[in-house]
Design an enzyme around this catalytic site. Sequence first.
Site, PDB file in Angstrom:
ATOM      1  N   CYS A 188      52.301 -10.708  -7.440  1.00 28.39           N
ATOM      2  CA  CYS A 188      52.120 -11.645  -6.336  1.00 28.39           C
ATOM      3  C   CYS A 188      53.463 -12.265  -5.938  1.00 28.39           C
ATOM      4  O   CYS A 188      54.275 -11.620  -5.292  1.00 28.39           O
ATOM      5  CB  CYS A 188      51.065 -12.683  -6.678  1.00 28.39           C
ATOM      6  N   HIS A 210      46.570  -9.576  -8.303  1.00 33.23           N
ATOM      7  CA  HIS A 210      46.660 -10.183  -9.637  1.00 33.23           C
ATOM      8  C   HIS A 210      45.934  -9.321 -10.667  1.00 33.23           C
ATOM      9  O   HIS A 210      44.741  -9.514 -10.918  1.00 33.23           O
ATOM     10  CB  HIS A 210      46.065 -11.595  -9.609  1.00 33.23           C
ATOM     11  N   GLU A 264      45.992  -9.500 -13.744  1.00 30.05           N
ATOM     12  CA  GLU A 264      45.506 -10.295 -14.889  1.00 30.05           C
ATOM     13  C   GLU A 264      44.104 -10.826 -14.663  1.00 30.05           C
ATOM     14  O   GLU A 264      43.463 -11.318 -15.607  1.00 30.05           O
ATOM     15  CB  GLU A 264      46.481 -11.438 -15.192  1.00 30.05           C
TER      16      GLU A 264
END
Length: 239
Positions: free
Chosen positions: A113, A213, A215
């Site tokens: 990002c 993202h 994660e």
Amino acid sequence: MTTYVERAAQGVWDVPAAYLQYQYVELVTRAGGVPVLLPPPGPADLPQPDGAAAAVLDRVDALVLAGGRDVDARRYDAEPHATADPPATDRDDWELALTRRALDLGLPLLGICRGAQVLTVALGGTLVQHVPEVPGARAHKLGPGEFATHTVRTLEGSRVATALGADATVHCYHHQAVDRLPEGLRATAHAEDGVVEGVELDGDGFVVGVQWHPEQSLDDLRLMESLVRAAREQTKEKV
């Protein structure tokens, strides 16, 4: 992995702390890496960004530029948009220094990002400061703390395509994006509305930035596993 230094409250304590959401740590660990947090350097009597970046990156195998606040538009000679976050000057200094040093060393790098934006700016590119103003752009975040989910299309033969295939469903939370690409950096993934979602540096090294993202999808480790694998292979070559 880069972090903020922010005030954090815990019990009776309210102190500056190196801060990063724990999902990043989980993502690296599950992908087979060992996470090391890299907060910005401290007071002026400690080594400052360029020197500290050189010292740190000589001791790690890869670099992850984590997500976070907008890159200060003045870093690419623009005036900040009215919607821009307050600048995180220490983190901008630190991450730009780390990125340039990592590129000099040929270190595997993944920007997430904000990290994709830092990579772009470090190489001389610019950013779209407010994606909702781009004609035809869809929402790339839904509200405070609420991620948007959409499909990205990858460029055949790119590192992102090798990891994820021709397309992938991803979680996004950004209102800025890559605008003018610097020399050597190419767009390798796009959202369905045309917004650049992935960039890669030309050459044999692993230098990738994604606007989404990973994660947030700990059941899909493929992109981070690609970084860990690149770091492991490069480390073997040095032995």
